[in-house]
Design a protein around this motif. Sequence first.
Motif, short mmCIF file in Angstrom:
data_model
loop_
_atom_site.label_atom_id
_atom_site.label_comp_id
_atom_site.label_asym_id
_atom_site.label_seq_id
_atom_site.Cartn_x
_atom_site.Cartn_y
_atom_site.Cartn_z
N ARG A 73 22.26 6.84 16.75
CA ARG A 73 21.09 7.60 17.17
C ARG A 73 21.38 8.29 18.50
O ARG A 73 22.08 7.76 19.34
CB ARG A 73 19.90 6.65 17.34
CG ARG A 73 18.60 7.30 17.02
CD ARG A 73 17.41 6.41 17.14
NE ARG A 73 17.66 4.99 16.96
CZ ARG A 73 16.77 4.07 17.18
NH1 ARG A 73 15.58 4.39 17.60
NH2 ARG A 73 17.03 2.81 16.99
N GLY A 74 20.84 9.47 18.69
CA GLY A 74 21.08 10.21 19.92
C GLY A 74 22.50 10.74 20.00
O GLY A 74 23.00 11.03 21.08
N ASN A 75 23.17 10.81 18.85
CA ASN A 75 24.55 11.30 18.74
C ASN A 75 25.53 10.48 19.59
O ASN A 75 26.55 10.97 20.04
CB ASN A 75 24.64 12.78 19.11
CG ASN A 75 25.74 13.46 18.33
OD1 ASN A 75 26.15 13.00 17.27
ND2 ASN A 75 26.24 14.57 18.86
N LYS A 76 25.18 9.18 19.82
CA LYS A 76 26.08 8.29 20.54
C LYS A 76 27.23 7.89 19.62
O LYS A 76 27.03 7.62 18.45
CB LYS A 76 25.35 7.02 20.99
CG LYS A 76 24.39 7.26 22.14
CD LYS A 76 23.82 5.95 22.63
CE LYS A 76 22.66 5.55 21.74
NZ LYS A 76 21.91 4.41 22.20
N VAL A 77 28.42 7.86 20.16
CA VAL A 77 29.61 7.47 19.40
C VAL A 77 30.14 6.16 19.96
O VAL A 77 30.22 5.99 21.17
CB VAL A 77 30.70 8.56 19.49
CG1 VAL A 77 31.96 8.12 18.79
CG2 VAL A 77 30.20 9.87 18.91
N ARG A 78 30.48 5.23 19.08
CA ARG A 78 31.12 4.00 19.51
C ARG A 78 32.15 3.59 18.48
O ARG A 78 32.03 3.92 17.30
CB ARG A 78 30.11 2.90 19.80
CG ARG A 78 29.32 2.41 18.63
CD ARG A 78 28.27 1.40 19.11
NE ARG A 78 27.46 0.91 18.05
CZ ARG A 78 26.40 1.51 17.55
NH1 ARG A 78 26.03 2.67 18.04
NH2 ARG A 78 25.71 0.98 16.57
N ILE A 79 33.14 2.86 18.94
CA ILE A 79 34.19 2.37 18.05
C ILE A 79 34.04 0.87 17.95
O ILE A 79 33.97 0.17 18.97
CB ILE A 79 35.58 2.75 18.59
CG1 ILE A 79 35.69 4.28 18.62
CG2 ILE A 79 36.68 2.13 17.74
CD1 ILE A 79 36.94 4.82 19.26
N CYS A 80 33.95 0.37 16.72
CA CYS A 80 33.76 -1.06 16.48
C CYS A 80 34.94 -1.62 15.69
O CYS A 80 35.40 -0.99 14.74
CB CYS A 80 32.47 -1.30 15.70
SG CYS A 80 30.99 -0.86 16.61
N PRO A 81 35.42 -2.79 16.10
CA PRO A 81 36.53 -3.41 15.36
C PRO A 81 36.06 -3.89 13.98
O PRO A 81 34.87 -4.10 13.76
CB PRO A 81 36.92 -4.59 16.25
CG PRO A 81 35.69 -4.91 17.03
CD PRO A 81 34.94 -3.61 17.20
#
Length: 163
Positions: free
Chosen positions: A19-27
């Motif tokens: 949401r909010g164009n947030k980017v995250r990388i998750c293992p």
Amino acid sequence: MTVGNLQLGGSPSVRLHGRGNKVRICPLWSTTATSLTRLVADRNKSEAVFLGRTNQPLTRFGIYRLVTQYAAMAGETVPTLATKRVSPHTIRHTTAVHLLRAGVDINTIRAWLGHVSLDTTHIYAEVDLEMKAEALARVDISSLRPPPRQPSLPSLMAFLKTL
């Protein structure tokens, strides 16, 4: 999520747009990476990873339907589950609480959930009364002695009579 968002090699991970164009990388667990490797074999990097019955990308409504459908099926063998409302958000919340119970620090959980503020994630720590009870049980108070009893003080009336 597209096939291109997956990194299934050495350190498996997924790049998520929230949401909010947030980017995250998750293992990812290696078993998850193995399953995803089979699922996306011979597919284009621009294709969606999860497809519905009509081979179209699975929407959030489709995911909601799958979660509630499988929760209802599980409720047939786990009666306590049958009375609960299970949604993707329930799974997200439960995962956060399990991470907290496993000793994962709250800031790591904040990053995992994609929260900007630690205050948002702190709700999970406040919610878990069972963890608070376990923490209290780990404290050894057997060596503590009660405070010494105060000697009796003269009553207020006796003091006032001396004035």
